[in-house]
Design an enzyme around this catalytic site. Sequence first.
Site, PDB file in Angstrom:
ATOM      1  N   ARG A  27       8.044  -1.239   8.694  1.00  0.00           N
ATOM      2  CA  ARG A  27       7.706  -0.177   7.863  1.00  0.00           C
ATOM      3  C   ARG A  27       7.427  -0.325   6.342  1.00  0.00           C
ATOM      4  O   ARG A  27       6.874   0.317   5.757  1.00  0.00           O
ATOM      5  CB  ARG A  27       9.149   0.984   7.816  1.00  0.00           C
ATOM      6  CG  ARG A  27       9.433   1.386   9.198  1.00  0.00           C
ATOM      7  CD  ARG A  27      10.851   2.068   9.118  1.00  0.00           C
ATOM      8  NE  ARG A  27      10.856   3.126   8.416  1.00  0.00           N
ATOM      9  CZ  ARG A  27      10.989   4.287   8.712  1.00  0.00           C
ATOM     10  NH1 ARG A  27      11.067   4.618  10.240  1.00  0.00           N
ATOM     11  NH2 ARG A  27      11.173   5.374   8.213  1.00  0.00           N
ATOM     12  N   GLU A 481     -17.198   8.509   4.396  1.00  0.00           N
ATOM     13  CA  GLU A 481     -15.791   8.046   4.881  1.00  0.00           C
ATOM     14  C   GLU A 481     -15.996   8.021   6.696  1.00  0.00           C
ATOM     15  O   GLU A 481     -15.426   7.030   6.935  1.00  0.00           O
ATOM     16  CB  GLU A 481     -14.442   9.009   4.199  1.00  0.00           C
ATOM     17  CG  GLU A 481     -13.465   8.798   4.807  1.00  0.00           C
ATOM     18  CD  GLU A 481     -12.842   7.115   4.585  1.00  0.00           C
ATOM     19  OE1 GLU A 481     -13.624   6.333   3.853  1.00  0.00           O
ATOM     20  OE2 GLU A 481     -11.817   6.844   5.470  1.00  0.00           O
ATOM     21  N   GLU A 488     -15.793   0.250  10.903  1.00  0.00           N
ATOM     22  CA  GLU A 488     -14.908  -0.562  10.631  1.00  0.00           C
ATOM     23  C   GLU A 488     -14.046  -0.916  12.136  1.00  0.00           C
ATOM     24  O   GLU A 488     -13.635  -2.008  12.197  1.00  0.00           O
ATOM     25  CB  GLU A 488     -14.099  -0.463   9.277  1.00  0.00           C
ATOM     26  CG  GLU A 488     -12.888   0.666   9.535  1.00  0.00           C
ATOM     27  CD  GLU A 488     -12.412   0.734   8.074  1.00  0.00           C
ATOM     28  OE1 GLU A 488     -12.315  -0.344   7.324  1.00  0.00           O
ATOM     29  OE2 GLU A 488     -12.083   1.847   7.721  1.00  0.00           O
TER      30      GLU A 488
HETATM   31  C1  AGP Z   1     -10.483   1.514   4.518  1.00  0.00           C
HETATM   32  O1  AGP Z   1     -10.332   1.644   5.772  1.00  0.00           O
HETATM   33  C2  AGP Z   1     -10.807  -0.053   4.099  1.00  0.00           C
HETATM   34  N1  AGP Z   1     -10.014  -0.852   5.155  1.00  0.00           N
HETATM   35  C3  AGP Z   1     -10.968  -0.592   3.050  1.00  0.00           C
HETATM   36  O2  AGP Z   1     -12.491   0.116   2.614  1.00  0.00           O
HETATM   37  C4  AGP Z   1     -10.137  -0.113   1.800  1.00  0.00           C
HETATM   38  O3  AGP Z   1     -10.157   1.223   1.432  1.00  0.00           O
HETATM   39  C5  AGP Z   1     -10.770  -0.966   0.506  1.00  0.00           C
HETATM   40  O4  AGP Z   1     -10.577  -2.209   0.684  1.00  0.00           O
HETATM   41  C6  AGP Z   1      -9.920  -0.547  -0.736  1.00  0.00           C
HETATM   42  O5  AGP Z   1      -8.307  -0.950  -0.517  1.00  0.00           O
HETATM   43  P1  AGP Z   1      -7.212  -0.365  -1.636  1.00  0.00           P
HETATM   44  O6  AGP Z   1      -7.389   1.039  -1.354  1.00  0.00           O
HETATM   45  O7  AGP Z   1      -5.962  -0.986  -1.261  1.00  0.00           O
HETATM   46  O8  AGP Z   1      -7.944  -0.880  -2.788  1.00  0.00           O
END
Ligand code: AGP
Length: 608
Positions: A27, A481, A488
Amino acid sequence: MCGIVGYIGSREVSNVLVDGLKRLEYRGYDSCGVAIMEEDGPTLVRSVGRIGNLEEKLRGIAKTGQFGIGHTRWATHGRPSEDNAHPHRDCTGRFFVVHNGIIENYLALKQGLIAAGHRFVTATDTEVIPHLIETYYDGDFEQAVRRAVQDVEGVFGIVAMSAVGGRSIVAARKGAPLVLGLGTGENFIASDVPPLLPYTREVVFLKDGEMALISNDNVELKDFHGRSTPRRSETITWSAEMAEKEGYPHFMLKEIHEQPRAIRDTLAGRLDAAGNVTLRNELGATPAFMTAEQIHIVACGTSLHAGLIGKFLIERLARIPVHVDYASEFRYREPLVGPKDIVIGISQSGETADTLAGMKEAKDRGAFLMSICNVVGSQASRVSDATIYTHAGPEIGVASTKAFTTQLAALYLLALHIARERGALPPDEIRRHGQALRAAPDQIRQVLDLSPMCESLAARFAKYPSFLYLGRGIQYPIAMEGALKLKEISYIHAEGYTAGEMKHGPIALIDGEMPVVVLAPRDSVYRKTMGNVEEVKVRDGIVIAVATEGDNEIEEKADHTVFIPEASAFIYPILTTVPLQLFSYYMALQRGCDVDKPRNLAKSVTVE
Ligand code: AGP
C-alpha cells in the site's frame, strides 16, 4: 494509503504485528510503528522508513505482550517522521490509536483540546483522537472511544487500545475499511485482508458507522450509539496476491475504482457542505495570490494534462493568465518568470527530475513556488513555499489514474480559492462550483458502471493500430490524456488533438479503418464538436463518442456512444476521463500487455 493491524491472543504479539505490517507494504508507507501491551504496561516503538528498521528496534525491546496495534503511515498531515508515525498517545500515555483516513475538523478539535490543557506532540490530525478518548474516559474505554468518534468529522478507520480498563481492542469505521479476522482464542483486525490470511479466513468487514469490541474469545459489533449489530462471518477464498489488490486483477483497475474515494479525500476539510472552499491550511493568507501577474504551471505526462485543465479553470474563474509548460522545456527556454509570478509544479510522485528542475528554475528567478503533489514530504513539497496534497493514496499502477483526477479536483479548489482571494467571483457562485465538486464522487461511481461497455468496446477495437482522440476547450487535455493512457499500456499509437485542429492535418488520416474517440459532453462547445463528428463521419471514420446521458443526436451519428451523467461543465473532464481509463485498461488486457508495469516505463522518472 496507511495500513492497520491489531491482534489479541496468545501468540507473540510483536511478530504478528510486524508480519501483518509487512503484508500491507504494497500500500506504500513512509514510517511505521506498534504499541504492545505487556504485563508491566504499554510499549511504543516507531520508526521512519522500512519495516526492517522497526524490527531492528523491536529486537532490543519487549517481545511477548498480550495485545497490540500496528500501523504503516503514508503521510497526509505532517511530514514523515518518527513523532508523526502511529500509534499516537494521549497526555497520560494510557490510550493508543492508529488511524487511516482524514479527520476534517481536527484543527477545531485540537484548538479546543489545547485550550482544555492537552499537550500535542505531533503534526498529525490523528492525535486528536487519543486526547478525546482521554477526555471522555471514566472507567469505560469502549464508551470513551464511542464518544470520541462522535466528535470526529471526516473519514476514519480507527483501532484503539488502552493500558487501563481490561484486555481489549476497540475499532471504529467511517469510510476507511476495517476487517476483523476471527480465530480460536485470538482475534485480529486490519485495514485490509492480507495480514489475516496466515491465521484465519473467517472475516467480518466492518460497516460504516460500526464499532467492534475485540477480546481473545469474543468480537462484539455495535453502532456508534452502542446498539448491537450482530452479523455472521464470511469465509474468504482470496489468494495473498488477490487480497493485495482487494480482489481486482490489477492495481490499475483497483485505482480506477478508488477514484470516488480518492476525490472525496482531496476535498475533505477543504470544501464544506454549503460549497465553501478553503485552502487556508495549505496556502495561509498568501499575498502572492493577491498580487500575482501570471501563473506558470510546469509538469510532465499526465500531470501536464492536469495542468492544461488547471489553466482553463484558473483563467476562467480567477481571471489570471496561466502558462503551461512541459517541465523538460521550461528550464531551457529562459522563461519570463519573476518575483511577481506564481509557479506551480504538478507531480504525483513529487520526484520527477524534469519537474523538479523546472521548479528550481522558477525559484531561482524569485517566483512564489507551489506544488500539487500526492506524496507528502516528497522533494517537490520540500522545495515549495506551499503545497496542496491530493490525498489520492499511493498509486502503484504505472499508468496514472486516480492521481490525475485528484489533481483536477485540487486545481478546481485552487482556482476557486484564488477567485475568492482576488474577488474575481461572488461568494454564491463559488459555492455553486463547490457544490458541483461535491457531487463528483457519486457521479464517478455512476461512470464506473460503464465498465462492461468499455470492455466490449475494447474487444471490438483491440486489433486497430491507431486511434485519434478529439476534444475542445476543457476536453482537449482529456483527449491528450486518453491517447497517452492508450499508448502507454496497450502500445497502440494514439494522438490527442483539439477537435478544431483536425481539419488542419489529421483529417487526412480519416478513413473506414480509423477509430476517433470524440469527447462531446453537453458544454459550451458541444455544437462545434458535433460539427467535427460530422467531418469524421462523412469520411467514413468510426466515431466512439463520450456524451451526456440523453443526447439522442450524438447517439444517432456516432457508431458507439458512452453516456456519462449530466454534470456541471467543469466537472465533465473528471467524468469523461474515467471511460477512457477503462477502455485503455481493457485494450491492454485484450492485447496481453502487462497493465501495471508497461514496458520501458517507470512510475517515477527521476532522471532527466
Ligand atoms: C502517467 O500515466 C505516466 N506514467 C507519466 O506520464 C507521469 O504522469 C509523468 O511521468 C509525471 O509523473 P509525476 O506526476 O509523478 O511527476
